[in-house]
Scaffold this motif. Sequence first.
Motif, PDB file in Angstrom:
ATOM      1  N   GLY A 102       0.784  -1.230   0.000  1.00 45.09           N
ATOM      2  CA  GLY A 102       0.000   0.000   0.000  1.00 45.09           C
ATOM      3  C   GLY A 102       0.813   1.276   0.000  1.00 45.09           C
ATOM      4  N   THR A 103       2.132   1.146  -0.145  1.00 44.36           N
ATOM      5  CA  THR A 103       2.982   2.331  -0.197  1.00 44.36           C
ATOM      6  C   THR A 103       3.847   2.281  -1.448  1.00 44.36           C
ATOM      7  OG1 THR A 103       4.848   1.341   1.000  1.00 44.36           O
ATOM      8  CG2 THR A 103       3.102   2.350   2.320  1.00 44.36           C
ATOM      9  N   PHE A 104       4.372   3.432  -1.820  1.00 51.45           N
ATOM     10  CA  PHE A 104       5.278   3.514  -2.967  1.00 51.45           C
ATOM     11  C   PHE A 104       6.713   3.417  -2.454  1.00 51.45           C
ATOM     12  CE2 PHE A 104       1.499   5.985  -4.269  1.00 51.45           C
ATOM     13  CZ  PHE A 104       1.112   5.202  -5.340  1.00 51.45           C
ATOM     14  N   ASP A 105       7.256   2.208  -2.470  1.00 52.26           N
ATOM     15  CA  ASP A 105       8.624   2.011  -2.000  1.00 52.26           C
ATOM     16  C   ASP A 105       9.597   2.643  -2.978  1.00 52.26           C
ATOM     17  OD1 ASP A 105       7.731   0.545   0.227  1.00 52.26           O
ATOM     18  OD2 ASP A 105       7.570  -1.266  -0.991  1.00 52.26           O
ATOM     19  N   VAL A 106      10.660   3.254  -2.437  1.00 53.12           N
ATOM     20  CA  VAL A 106      11.513   4.098  -3.268  1.00 53.12           C
ATOM     21  C   VAL A 106      12.973   3.671  -3.282  1.00 53.12           C
ATOM     22  CG1 VAL A 106      10.011   6.083  -2.943  1.00 53.12           C
ATOM     23  CG2 VAL A 106      11.899   5.719  -1.349  1.00 53.12           C
ATOM     24  N   ASN A 107      13.309   2.544  -2.697  1.00 53.59           N
ATOM     25  CA  ASN A 107      14.694   2.094  -2.689  1.00 53.59           C
ATOM     26  C   ASN A 107      15.050   1.508  -4.043  1.00 53.59           C
ATOM     27  OD1 ASN A 107      17.119   0.594  -2.306  1.00 53.59           O
ATOM     28  ND2 ASN A 107      16.734   0.606  -0.093  1.00 53.59           N
ATOM     29  N   ALA A 108      15.948   2.164  -4.752  1.00 54.19           N
ATOM     30  CA  ALA A 108      16.239   1.768  -6.133  1.00 54.19           C
ATOM     31  C   ALA A 108      16.956   0.429  -6.233  1.00 54.19           C
ATOM     32  CB  ALA A 108      17.076   2.844  -6.819  1.00 54.19           C
ATOM     33  N   SER A 109      17.570  -0.041  -5.132  1.00 49.79           N
ATOM     34  CA  SER A 109      18.269  -1.315  -5.197  1.00 49.79           C
ATOM     35  C   SER A 109      17.339  -2.499  -4.987  1.00 49.79           C
ATOM     36  CB  SER A 109      19.391  -1.358  -4.147  1.00 49.79           C
ATOM     37  OG  SER A 109      18.845  -1.318  -2.836  1.00 49.79           O
ATOM     38  N   THR A 110      16.170  -2.254  -4.394  1.00 48.80           N
ATOM     39  CA  THR A 110      15.230  -3.344  -4.132  1.00 48.80           C
ATOM     40  C   THR A 110      13.865  -3.134  -4.759  1.00 48.80           C
ATOM     41  OG1 THR A 110      14.551  -2.299  -2.042  1.00 48.80           O
ATOM     42  CG2 THR A 110      16.359  -3.897  -1.946  1.00 48.80           C
ATOM     43  N   ASN A 112      11.446  -0.153  -7.437  1.00 47.98           N
ATOM     44  CA  ASN A 112      11.270   1.137  -8.117  1.00 47.98           C
ATOM     45  C   ASN A 112       9.782   1.464  -8.154  1.00 47.98           C
ATOM     46  OD1 ASN A 112      13.826   2.231  -9.003  1.00 47.98           O
ATOM     47  ND2 ASN A 112      14.013   0.459 -10.360  1.00 47.98           N
ATOM     48  N   GLU A 113       9.064   1.162  -7.081  1.00 46.27           N
ATOM     49  CA  GLU A 113       7.612   1.307  -7.101  1.00 46.27           C
ATOM     50  C   GLU A 113       7.187   2.733  -7.420  1.00 46.27           C
ATOM     51  OE1 GLU A 113       6.523  -2.244  -3.900  1.00 46.27           O
ATOM     52  OE2 GLU A 113       5.708  -0.225  -3.647  1.00 46.27           O
ATOM     53  N   ASP A 114       7.965   3.716  -6.951  1.00 47.43           N
ATOM     54  CA  ASP A 114       7.595   5.106  -7.211  1.00 47.43           C
ATOM     55  C   ASP A 114       7.719   5.462  -8.676  1.00 47.43           C
ATOM     56  OD1 ASP A 114      10.338   4.675  -6.775  1.00 47.43           O
ATOM     57  OD2 ASP A 114      10.706   6.770  -6.263  1.00 47.43           O
ATOM     58  N   PHE A 115       8.613   4.772  -9.408  1.00 46.59           N
ATOM     59  CA  PHE A 115       8.757   5.006 -10.837  1.00 46.59           C
ATOM     60  C   PHE A 115       7.916   4.021 -11.657  1.00 46.59           C
ATOM     61  CE2 PHE A 115      13.119   6.482  -9.373  1.00 46.59           C
ATOM     62  CZ  PHE A 115      12.714   7.798  -9.261  1.00 46.59           C
ATOM     63  N   ARG A 116       7.829   2.778 -11.206  1.00 50.52           N
ATOM     64  CA  ARG A 116       6.973   1.803 -11.886  1.00 50.52           C
ATOM     65  C   ARG A 116       5.519   2.247 -11.875  1.00 50.52           C
ATOM     66  NH1 ARG A 116       9.892  -1.360 -15.321  1.00 50.52           N
ATOM     67  NH2 ARG A 116      11.757  -2.142 -14.279  1.00 50.52           N
ATOM     68  N   ALA A 117       5.143   3.024 -10.871  1.00 47.61           N
ATOM     69  CA  ALA A 117       3.762   3.507 -10.784  1.00 47.61           C
ATOM     70  C   ALA A 117       3.366   4.297 -12.024  1.00 47.61           C
ATOM     71  CB  ALA A 117       3.579   4.354  -9.532  1.00 47.61           C
ATOM     72  N   THR A 139      22.339   3.477  -8.063  1.00 45.03           N
ATOM     73  CA  THR A 139      22.458   3.315  -6.618  1.00 45.03           C
ATOM     74  C   THR A 139      21.196   3.746  -5.908  1.00 45.03           C
ATOM     75  OG1 THR A 139      23.360   5.534  -6.256  1.00 45.03           O
ATOM     76  CG2 THR A 139      24.923   3.783  -6.761  1.00 45.03           C
ATOM     77  N   ALA A 140      20.925   3.106  -4.792  1.00 41.55           N
ATOM     78  CA  ALA A 140      19.709   3.402  -4.032  1.00 41.55           C
ATOM     79  C   ALA A 140      19.718   4.806  -3.458  1.00 41.55           C
ATOM     80  CB  ALA A 140      19.550   2.381  -2.909  1.00 41.55           C
ATOM     81  N   THR A 141      20.907   5.311  -3.123  1.00 42.93           N
ATOM     82  CA  THR A 141      20.978   6.615  -2.465  1.00 42.93           C
ATOM     83  C   THR A 141      20.914   7.780  -3.447  1.00 42.93           C
ATOM     84  OG1 THR A 141      23.395   6.477  -2.514  1.00 42.93           O
ATOM     85  CG2 THR A 141      22.284   5.725  -0.508  1.00 42.93           C
ATOM     86  N   HIS A 142      20.978   7.493  -4.745  1.00 39.67           N
ATOM     87  CA  HIS A 142      20.924   8.560  -5.731  1.00 39.67           C
ATOM     88  C   HIS A 142      19.881   8.274  -6.803  1.00 39.67           C
ATOM     89  CE1 HIS A 142      24.940   9.205  -3.958  1.00 39.67           C
ATOM     90  NE2 HIS A 142      24.656  10.475  -4.143  1.00 39.67           N
ATOM     91  N   ALA A 143      18.780   7.642  -6.387  1.00 34.75           N
ATOM     92  CA  ALA A 143      17.685   7.429  -7.327  1.00 34.75           C
ATOM     93  C   ALA A 143      17.191   8.792  -7.804  1.00 34.75           C
ATOM     94  CB  ALA A 143      16.554   6.668  -6.647  1.00 34.75           C
ATOM     95  N   TYR A 144      17.111   8.977  -9.102  1.00 30.59           N
ATOM     96  CA  TYR A 144      16.904  10.295  -9.682  1.00 30.59           C
ATOM     97  C   TYR A 144      15.578  10.326 -10.429  1.00 30.59           C
ATOM     98  CZ  TYR A 144      18.257  14.548 -12.302  1.00 30.59           C
ATOM     99  OH  TYR A 144      18.317  15.805 -12.834  1.00 30.59           O
TER     100      TYR A 144
END
Length: 267
Positions: A102-110, A112-117, A139-144
Motif C-alpha cells: 500500500g505504499t510507494f517504496d523508493v529504494n532503487a536497489s530493491t 522502483n515502485e515510485d517510478f513503476r507507478a 544506486t539506491a541513495t541517488h535514485a533520480y
Amino acid sequence: MNTNHEHAFTLVELAIILVILGLLVGGVLVGSTLIRGGELRAVTSEYQRYTTAMTGFKDKYFALPGDMTNATSVWGTDADGCPGTNAAITYSAATCNGDGDGTFDVNASTSNEDFRAWQQLANAGFIEGSYSGVANSVTATHAYAKIGTNVPRSKLSAAGWSIYNLSIIDVTSVIYFESTYNNVFLFGGEVATNMTINPIIKAEDAYNIDTKLDDAKPGSGNVLVLESQSDCHDAGTSNIAELAGTAAYDLDNTNIGCALVFKTNTY
C-alpha cells in the motif's frame, strides 16, 4: 534659397505614439499574465488528473500502480531485470511487481515502485506518455526522478511530478512541516533525489493553487509546501517549535521558492 525642411513630431503625433507604445507594453504584460495563469491552472488540472488516474487504477486492478503484486502477469516482466536501473532504460510496457503493502517504496536497489507507478498508469491508459519505470541511477541513495523519463512533465516549464511515501513527520524535521503524510504527490523541479522538490514557483503562485484546492495555508491541510523552503513561507524552520499551524505564505517574496506536496488521503 534653402529648401531643406526640418520635420518634428507634433504633440498629437507624440501622443499617438505614446498610446501605441502603451498598448504594446500592456498587451505583452497581459499576455504574460494570461500565459502564467494558464500554467498555474494546469498544475491544478494535472493534480486532479493524477488523483483520478490513481483511483481508477486501484478500482480496476485492486492495487496501487507500482505496488501491484501481479503486474508482470498483465504487462510482462522487464527483460532488463527487476527492479531495473538506469543502465538499461527502455520504454516498453514490460514491468516489475511491487510488494502490495500500500505504499510507494523508493529504494532503487530493491524496488522502483515510485517510478513503476507512472509506467503502469501509462500501460493501463490512465495517463498519457511513456515512462521507463526505473530510477535514473544505479544506486539506491541517488535514485533520480528525471522529468519526462521516469516521471511526468508538467505544462509549467521545468516542473514535474513524482510520488513518494512519507511517514509521520514530527517537529524535529526541518524539511517538512509536521503532519501525517503517507502517500503524496510532489510537484517541483528536478533535484538529485527520487523526488521533484526543487523550488519551481513563487509563494504567490503556491498560495493561489492552495487557495483553489485547500485551506490557503502552507503548513496544513492537504496542499502544503516544504518547511525548509524559507522563500515560500514566513515561519522559518525549527526542530523544536511546531510551525505547521502558524506558517503563512510569504506573499511579498518574489523569489522562486516553492515546491508543493499534495496529500492523497484515499490511498
